[in-house]
Design an enzyme around this catalytic site. Structure first.
Site, PDB file in Angstrom:
ATOM      1  N   LYS A  93      19.157  68.683 103.152  1.00  0.00           N
ATOM      2  CA  LYS A  93      18.379  69.682 102.414  1.00  0.00           C
ATOM      3  C   LYS A  93      17.136  70.149 103.160  1.00  0.00           C
ATOM      4  CE  LYS A  93      20.833  69.890  98.567  1.00  0.00           C
ATOM      5  NZ  LYS A  93      21.486  71.131  98.098  1.00  0.00           N
ATOM      6  N   GLU A 115      14.972  74.215  92.069  1.00  0.00           N
ATOM      7  CA  GLU A 115      15.775  73.405  91.162  1.00  0.00           C
ATOM      8  C   GLU A 115      16.353  72.248  91.955  1.00  0.00           C
ATOM      9  OE1 GLU A 115      18.802  74.560  93.643  1.00  0.00           O
ATOM     10  OE2 GLU A 115      17.197  75.863  92.927  1.00  0.00           O
ATOM     11  N   SER A 381      26.114  63.830 104.459  1.00  0.00           N
ATOM     12  CA  SER A 381      25.087  64.775 104.013  1.00  0.00           C
ATOM     13  C   SER A 381      23.822  64.112 103.484  1.00  0.00           C
ATOM     14  CB  SER A 381      25.658  65.700 102.940  1.00  0.00           C
ATOM     15  OG  SER A 381      26.203  64.947 101.870  1.00  0.00           O
TER      16      SER A 381
END
Length: 400
Positions: A93, A115, A381
């Site tokens: 991210k 969010e 990830s």
């Protein structure tokens, strides 16, 4: 044919998916964002700044690691892991927030909203906002606040405000609804850092481009490690940012692209989060994509062991890649995910995020389709620190 799959058209559509389905209040903000991004994305100074931050702050490049024991276990292709879990903040991210926070500063925005489901995007957004001294507000479903309490505390430590969302199913979909309401109200001074390749154009393109550093690194690393491109790349898919980031640089190459959705309690039960496997096209959160919806077009509740994949939609580019046949999408249930979570931990000493564990769950099936001379890459990830308490609770273990 180069770029056959790669870019949205001028209206922001990948084939028939994407677009801008938003209130008129937001159209000017989206147009401003699109123009700013188009103006600077090829600017060498802007790119140098991003590259410097990715190297010195995030810790890129992330390694490409040969999973020797996992390879021996499945007795098929060589299994390699792209270690996004080793990034600062513990997931992919941060790649996107590094880029978008610079866009926000260039556009003169003083307030950041985002969010988050699993909390990793919230942590990454709060991290870059703290670094640049910007006010930051994170919307998170109340259900996810409970199961991701560690990340909630991390967000608060970074100086951001967490807003639990009680409406609807109190998960990622509802957090996104509230973030959009905030943006409509405060559009003049607020930049919305969307965390996945969802939402109205140009967000799916922008988030993809900033995450594509993962795939670009992999091109060079695979050539150095095994002298060819991978035979297949596997990644979990919720909204789809980690998957599209590693897929995108390989779109025009002869590489199998395999996305893994959350089958939750089972596709046949309807209690899952796998719109590409059991959904229909519709419009949600500003874009057209595959959605979980009933016969009246109402969005259905989702179910997944992982907060980050607990979403009824998917990015429009993934929807297009499914229909075009360029990528394939399968789904795995919660029970398989838990087995994969423990297997990777015990065989390789890598505790994955529950989202990431989805990409490992179908390895029995996938490895049977390749031979020992071939190479597959799995995108790790995120790391599983945030999920330890949830896994322990599911297994009846008291950590107190």
């Amino acid at each position: 044919m180069k770029n056959k799959y790669s870019e949205p058209n001028s209206e922001g559509f990948f084939g028939s998916y994407g677009g801008k389905f938003v209130p008129e209040t937001l159209m000017e903000a989206l147009d401003e964002l699109e123009k700013c991004y188009e103006d600077i994305k090829s600017d060498s100074e802007f790119q140098k700044k991003i590259d410097r931050d990715l190297a010195d702050f995030v810790g890129r490049p992330s390694p490409l690691y040969f999973a020797e024991r996992l390879t021996e276990h499945f007795k098929g292709p060589n299994i390699w892991l792209k270690r996004e879990d080793l990034n600062h903040t513990g997931a992919h991210k941060i790649n996107n927030t590094i880029g978008q926070i610079l866009l926000a500063k260039m556009m003169g925005k003083t307030r950041i909203i985002a969010e988050t489901g699993a909390g990793q995007h919230g942590v990454a957004t709060a991290t870059v906002a703290a670094r640049l001294g910007l006010e930051c507000h994170i919307y998170m479903g109340a259900e996810d606040v409970q199961r991701q309490s560690l990340n909630v505390y991390r967000i608060k430590l970074l100086g951001a405000h967490v807003h639990p969302v009680e409406s609807g199913t109190a998960t990622l979909k509802d957090a996104l609804n509230e973030a959009i309401r905030d943006w409509v109200t405060n559009v003049d001074n607020t930049y919305y850092i969307i965390g996945s390749v969802t939402g109205p154009h140009p967000y799916p393109m922008i988030v993809r481009d900033f995450n594509a550093i993962v795939g670009r690194e992999l091109i060079h690393q695979s050539q150095a490690s095994f002298q060819s491109l991978p035979d297949a790349i596997i990644a979990c898919v919720g909204g789809g940012s980690n998957a599209i980031g590693i897929f995108h640089p390989f779109i025009d190459e002869d590489v199998r692209l395999i996305g893994v959705e959350a089958a939750g309690q089972g596709i046949d039960t309807g209690k899952h989060a796998a719109p590409l496997n059991d959904g229909e096209p519709g419009i949600l959160h500003g874009a057209k994509s595959y959605l979980m919806q009933d016969s009246d077009g109402q969005i259905m509740a989702t179910s997944s062991i992982s907060a980050g994949l607990d979403y009824p939609g998917v990015g429009p580019e993934h929807s297009f890649l499914k229909d075009s046949g360029r990528a394939e999408y399968i789904a795995v249930d919660d029970e398989s995910v838990m087995k994969a979570f423990h297997q990777l931990s015990e065989l390789e000493g890598i505790i994955p995020a529950l989202e990431t564990a989805h990409a490992f769950a179908p390895l029995d099936l996938i490895c049977s389709e390749f031979n020992e001379d071939q190479n597959i890459v799995i995108n790790v990830s995120g790391r599983g620190d945030k999920d330890i308490a949830s896994v322990a609770k599911l297994e009846g273990i008291d950590l107190e």
